[in-house]
Design an enzyme around this catalytic site. Structure first.
Site, PDB file in Angstrom:
ATOM      1  N   MET A 193       7.334   3.821   3.288  1.00  0.00           N
ATOM      2  CA  MET A 193       8.247   4.951   3.128  1.00  0.00           C
ATOM      3  C   MET A 193       7.365   6.015   3.770  1.00  0.00           C
ATOM      4  SD  MET A 193       8.917   4.475  -1.005  1.00  0.00           S
ATOM      5  CE  MET A 193      10.119   6.056  -1.064  1.00  0.00           C
TER       6      MET A 193
ATOM      7  N   GLY B  98       5.229  10.039   1.472  1.00  0.00           N
ATOM      8  CA  GLY B  98       4.605   9.065   1.988  1.00  0.00           C
ATOM      9  C   GLY B  98       3.944   8.014   0.987  1.00  0.00           C
ATOM     10  N   SER B  99       4.333   6.820   1.051  1.00  0.00           N
ATOM     11  CA  SER B  99       4.237   5.875   0.047  1.00  0.00           C
ATOM     12  C   SER B  99       4.680   4.447   0.597  1.00  0.00           C
ATOM     13  CB  SER B  99       4.581   6.281  -1.155  1.00  0.00           C
ATOM     14  OG  SER B  99       5.842   6.789  -1.168  1.00  0.00           O
ATOM     15  N   ARG B 100       4.544   3.428  -0.492  1.00  0.00           N
ATOM     16  CA  ARG B 100       5.140   2.073  -0.068  1.00  0.00           C
ATOM     17  C   ARG B 100       5.453   1.613  -1.551  1.00  0.00           C
ATOM     18  NH1 ARG B 100       0.678  -1.799   2.120  1.00  0.00           N
ATOM     19  NH2 ARG B 100       1.330  -3.455   0.945  1.00  0.00           N
TER      20      ARG B 100
ATOM     21  N   ILE C  91       3.695   2.508  -5.069  1.00  0.00           N
ATOM     22  CA  ILE C  91       2.437   2.578  -4.738  1.00  0.00           C
ATOM     23  C   ILE C  91       2.215   4.080  -3.970  1.00  0.00           C
ATOM     24  CG2 ILE C  91       0.508   1.947  -3.439  1.00  0.00           C
ATOM     25  CD1 ILE C  91       1.799  -0.926  -3.260  1.00  0.00           C
TER      26      ILE C  91
END
Length: 219
Positions: free
Chosen positions: A99, A187-189, A157
């Site tokens: 993301m 900002g991540s996943r 995450i």
């Protein structure tokens, strides 16, 4: 545009800070001409980006017992067979979605069922595409078991800029597919671990639409 509940305080603080900066610039440089204009333009852009980040889109979704939907907006960066060591302690198919800061950061339940396992892990803030971010970054682990006994694990995450994860579920909760389960700031996943015999419906670099894109179909 509907905004996420997590964003109202941040947007209010951002607006106050930007207003104070602009008032200060105009006070200190009343004849600055171009400088106040540049600061004002930059302030508008920053505020617009914050609003974009916390937007909550209205989407038409459908629910299916056989489909696993994307838990977030983003881009597919991993599809591979791995050994999941926290809960399953065995082989699973991993699908990871990155993301970016420009994506909607709401997270949705990928399937309907009951939360069998939940754990929050404090950790590091490696960039979200780093291989070790799945096991060393701040994260949550959620396992949902559907009515047929099939379990899907997914992790929120945190990335290098995302130092706050929100979740709205706990063990024992009954959840519906495509309903909101949490939020990650900046900002991540999200990693999913699904059965090996599930049919994968996406490819690497595909863009996903959270609560809509079908990642895989259960056998």
């Amino acid at each position: 545009m509907k905004l996420h509940r997590e964003g109202y305080t941040i947007m209010a603080v951002t607006a106050i800070v930007l207003i104070m900066i602009n008032l200060g610039i105009n006070y200190l440089l009343p004849d600055g001409y171009w400088i106040p204009r540049i600061v004002l333009t930059a302030s508008i852009v920053i505020f617009f980006l914050v609003v974009q980040f916390f937007r909550v889109p209205t989407r038409v979704v459908r629910q299916s017992d056989r489909e696993i939907v994307a838990p977030c907006d983003g881009k597919v960066v991993v599809i591979e067979e791995v050994v999941e060591t926290e809960y399953f302690k065995g082989p699973r198919r991993q699908i990871s979605i990155f993301m970016s800061p420009l994506n909607v950061h709401v997270n949705w339940n990928p399937i309907s069922g009951v939360i069998q396992y939940f754990k929050y892990h404090p950790g590091l803030y490696l960039v979200a595409w780093h291989p070790k971010s799945s096991t060393e970054n701040e994260r949550t682990t959620v396992v949902i078991r559907n009515k047929e006994g099939i379990e899907v694990l997914f992790r929120q995450i945190a990335g290098a800029a995302a130092r706050r994860i929100r979740w709205y579920v706990k063990e024992g909760d009954k959840v519906e597919q495509s309903t909101e389960m949490g939020f990650i700031k900046f900002g991540s996943r999200v990693d999913l671990y699904i059965p090996l015999d599930a049919e994968i419906n996406v490819n690497l670099q595909d863009k996903t639409v959270g609560s809509v894109t079908v990642l895989a179909t259960l056998k």
